[in-house]
Design a protein around this motif. Sequence first.
Motif, PDB file in Angstrom:
ATOM      1  N   PHE A   1       0.836  -1.195   0.000  1.00  0.00           N
ATOM      2  CA  PHE A   1       0.000   0.000   0.000  1.00  0.00           C
ATOM      3  C   PHE A   1       0.876   1.252   0.000  1.00  0.00           C
ATOM      4  CE2 PHE A   1      -1.912  -3.463   2.347  1.00  0.00           C
ATOM      5  CZ  PHE A   1      -3.196  -3.564   1.815  1.00  0.00           C
ATOM      6  N   THR A   2       0.351   2.301  -0.580  1.00  0.00           N
ATOM      7  CA  THR A   2       0.974   3.624  -0.503  1.00  0.00           C
ATOM      8  C   THR A   2      -0.084   4.631  -0.045  1.00  0.00           C
ATOM      9  OG1 THR A   2       0.470   4.088  -2.836  1.00  0.00           O
ATOM     10  CG2 THR A   2       2.617   3.103  -2.347  1.00  0.00           C
TER      11      THR A   2
ATOM     12  N   LYS B   1      -2.413 -14.907  10.444  1.00  0.00           N
ATOM     13  CA  LYS B   1      -1.572 -13.925  11.113  1.00  0.00           C
ATOM     14  C   LYS B   1      -1.031 -12.931  10.100  1.00  0.00           C
ATOM     15  CE  LYS B   1      -0.099 -17.047  14.823  1.00  0.00           C
ATOM     16  NZ  LYS B   1       1.081 -17.661  15.511  1.00  0.00           N
ATOM     17  N   LEU B   2      -0.831 -11.685  10.550  1.00  0.00           N
ATOM     18  CA  LEU B   2      -0.343 -10.625   9.686  1.00  0.00           C
ATOM     19  C   LEU B   2       1.055 -10.190  10.110  1.00  0.00           C
ATOM     20  CD1 LEU B   2      -3.413  -8.273   9.134  1.00  0.00           C
ATOM     21  CD2 LEU B   2      -2.276  -9.674   7.421  1.00  0.00           C
ATOM     22  N   TRP B   3       1.914 -10.039   9.125  1.00  0.00           N
ATOM     23  CA  TRP B   3       3.234  -9.419   9.319  1.00  0.00           C
ATOM     24  C   TRP B   3       3.197  -8.087   8.591  1.00  0.00           C
ATOM     25  CZ3 TRP B   3       6.991  -7.624   5.994  1.00  0.00           C
ATOM     26  CH2 TRP B   3       8.268  -7.394   6.531  1.00  0.00           C
ATOM     27  N   THR B   4       3.576  -7.009   9.274  1.00  0.00           N
ATOM     28  CA  THR B   4       3.439  -5.670   8.694  1.00  0.00           C
ATOM     29  C   THR B   4       4.746  -4.903   8.815  1.00  0.00           C
ATOM     30  OG1 THR B   4       1.103  -5.627   9.358  1.00  0.00           O
ATOM     31  CG2 THR B   4       2.110  -3.526   8.724  1.00  0.00           C
ATOM     32  N   ALA B   5       5.096  -4.216   7.741  1.00  0.00           N
ATOM     33  CA  ALA B   5       6.285  -3.360   7.735  1.00  0.00           C
ATOM     34  C   ALA B   5       5.921  -1.997   7.172  1.00  0.00           C
ATOM     35  CB  ALA B   5       7.397  -3.988   6.907  1.00  0.00           C
ATOM     36  N   LEU B   6       6.371  -0.948   7.832  1.00  0.00           N
ATOM     37  CA  LEU B   6       6.263   0.412   7.302  1.00  0.00           C
ATOM     38  C   LEU B   6       7.515   0.706   6.482  1.00  0.00           C
ATOM     39  CD1 LEU B   6       4.956   2.340  10.441  1.00  0.00           C
ATOM     40  CD2 LEU B   6       3.640   1.150   8.677  1.00  0.00           C
ATOM     41  N   VAL B   7       7.355   1.441   5.403  1.00  0.00           N
ATOM     42  CA  VAL B   7       8.457   1.710   4.485  1.00  0.00           C
ATOM     43  C   VAL B   7       8.686   3.212   4.386  1.00  0.00           C
ATOM     44  CG1 VAL B   7       9.353   1.410   2.146  1.00  0.00           C
ATOM     45  CG2 VAL B   7       7.905  -0.368   3.161  1.00  0.00           C
ATOM     46  N   GLU B   8       9.925   3.631   4.610  1.00  0.00           N
ATOM     47  CA  GLU B   8      10.337   5.033   4.447  1.00  0.00           C
ATOM     48  C   GLU B   8      11.371   5.099   3.332  1.00  0.00           C
ATOM     49  OE1 GLU B   8      11.157   9.155   4.910  1.00  0.00           O
ATOM     50  OE2 GLU B   8       9.422   7.841   5.177  1.00  0.00           O
TER      51      GLU B   8
ATOM     52  N   GLY C   1       5.127   3.762   2.337  1.00  0.00           N
ATOM     53  CA  GLY C   1       4.481   2.528   1.941  1.00  0.00           C
ATOM     54  C   GLY C   1       4.293   1.587   3.111  1.00  0.00           C
ATOM     55  N   VAL C   2       3.451   0.585   2.894  1.00  0.00           N
ATOM     56  CA  VAL C   2       3.197  -0.463   3.886  1.00  0.00           C
ATOM     57  C   VAL C   2       3.193  -1.807   3.171  1.00  0.00           C
ATOM     58  CG1 VAL C   2       1.561  -1.416   5.561  1.00  0.00           C
ATOM     59  CG2 VAL C   2       1.850   1.064   5.371  1.00  0.00           C
ATOM     60  N   ILE C   3       3.851  -2.783   3.777  1.00  0.00           N
ATOM     61  CA  ILE C   3       3.860  -4.151   3.263  1.00  0.00           C
ATOM     62  C   ILE C   3       3.180  -5.039   4.294  1.00  0.00           C
ATOM     63  CG2 ILE C   3       5.287  -6.097   2.489  1.00  0.00           C
ATOM     64  CD1 ILE C   3       7.524  -4.068   1.957  1.00  0.00           C
ATOM     65  N   ARG C   4       2.205  -5.847   3.842  1.00  0.00           N
ATOM     66  CA  ARG C   4       1.536  -6.779   4.753  1.00  0.00           C
ATOM     67  C   ARG C   4       1.564  -8.179   4.130  1.00  0.00           C
ATOM     68  NH1 ARG C   4      -3.363  -4.518   8.254  1.00  0.00           N
ATOM     69  NH2 ARG C   4      -1.985  -5.338   9.859  1.00  0.00           N
TER      70      ARG C   4
END
Length: 691
Positions: free
Chosen positions: A326-327, A351-358, A342-345
């Motif tokens: 996502f952006t 279960k969800l693994w989530t990362a924020l992207v800078e 951005g966000v990566i899921r």
Amino acid sequence: MHDMVKGANVGLAALSENADAVIVSLGWASPTGEGDADVSVLLLDAKGKVRSDTDFYFYNHPVAPDGSVQLLGKVPVGEGSEDRIGFDLTAIPAGVERIVVAASRYEGARFDELDDLRVTLADGSGEDLLRFAIDDPGSVSAFIFGELYRRGDDWKFRAVGQGYDTGLAGLATDFGVDIDDDASAGQDADTGAGADAEQGETVAVEQVPAPPQPSEPAQTPRRPAALPAMPAPRPAGDDAQPPKAAAARPRTARRKITLPKAAKKSLAENESWKDARLFPVSALKSDRDRETRATSVLLSVMAQVPEFGRRLTAAFGAPTGRMETFTEVSLPHGDTPRRPDGVIRVERAGKLWTALVETKTNGNPLRSEQVQAYMDIAARRGYETVITLSNDVALEGSPLVDVKIDGRRKHKVALRHLSWAEVAHQAQLLIRHEGVGNSAHAWLLQELLHYLQHENSGCHGFQNMGAAWVPVRKGIDDETLCQGDPRALEVVESWERLIRQVSLGLGGELGQKVLPVQRARRGSDPGARRARMADELCAEGRLRAELRIEGAPGVLAVGADLRTGRLRTSVEIPAPEQGYPLTWAKRLVRRLAEAPANLHVETLIEDGAGPRGTLERLRPEPADLLPRNGARVTGFRLTLFKGMGSTRGNAESGFIRSVDDAVQRFHGTVLTHLEPPSVRRPDGTEQPAAG
């Protein structure tokens, strides 16, 4: 971090609340800088045997279809390297009771020739939980570092430290793997090649292995070794019968691939017409436009090409599962919402693994306060990781941004960095060497590469030696640069970043491992090692580095003499164990027939310096390489010199461009003409060492 001794065990739940996914790292150092080993994993049932040969994971079978095991590859650490394995313990099949983590050496090498053998285990947030150091592995060619095993619903780790003198084949056989011998493997390879040739669909290609098929893991060209038989998948249904044909077996030979069709003649009226691109870059005018476009392009391709998305996120602890990206996401943070780039899921088993992207492009630096805000948001919302993405290259022990971790919070967030050069490297490996699932995915990756390499994208990798570069060069010219000057340390760190990026670029083109070498004599502490290099820079005006290229006859040395403004690339080739020096000299000159005429060739002898000369002068008289005093020849050194750019790296003639060009030129015009190093068989004869 929990330090372990041989035979000890510890429960993972007692060390971390985030131990459902772990990364196990096997590490070692080599006194020569050339020693290496390969990791392997065996999934064992209650009887201590593999359930089938597919429970054996190694370099030709690196990923489990369910994502429970992923061999993540090597990374340079200190004066050696670490080989990392990702485990999703929630996805390990119920019939598996133990997971053995081992490594093996090849071509007669032994583990007692390596230093600082160790295994570490980190949780899903990247925090190191335990370490087991091996003091005396013994003269063995395979070694079990440790094992994960079940106790009820929990997982524990045991420090094993057991060696095998029978190598990878003996270790695998003891655990029930059906090993294929070299002879039958070679016959299989020959048979497969003949069949391909008859159909006219595939041809032998040196650069690119076949794309992975659903029923067979991707294989990369490796050294000859005994390998397990990989059974063919059974058809679905209760009445399905096993296939009567022999099970497909992996081959050490380079696989055959279907080549893309020849490009059709363009329908353009003239060369000024440009192909329409999926990701256009012509309208990018500001840094914000570049960051937004680059983030969206990358995350979109990651979601659409599973092999690529997994490759970039597995090392960060992400499971294998359905990925969405996502952006333009807005997340609450105090009075002002924050918008990560951005966000990566990734979803797996509910279960969800989530990362924020800078993201940053061009030479824009990451801002500590911005990354800190995303770390705080991720901790409050239960996200696993914050990923920073920029042209800069992260160094061990030298973080790009400083953030504070609130130790009172139970949920820990990992901060990971990715360079645009690493993104391009992984895309190159997949589409040019390892293969992807289908042609549409390959086309998407090719479009991504075209975007990243375009001058307007801002995603060109490390491109600036920093503000200290010009003052340090001037101080060297004026002989006013003193030891202890912090600017010299800044230049050394920039030099290390540059060498790591050059390694990524060359490795992506070759499809082979290219790793910086850190000699043991420089120490294991990154900060102390860089401080010594900074002192050498002040005293001698030189920067030095070494690259180990898989399959090359020796280590590629790179040197920059800031006093003379010259770059030096060289390789030392050991003398053969049999034959006569004149024969060696003639053979070397003959193999270098296509090498540059200004290549310097120097004879290495036991005491003192040997004869030397340019290849142009030595071609008619190879005997000029022989020492007149009859001294024993131990090898030859081949060297190319090149002028280096004077700017920080922004111009075409910049220093960074010069170093990259010098390494590429030396490999393409010198190393490719040399045969790989030979190894001794037990019967005393020699054979080339496989890459």
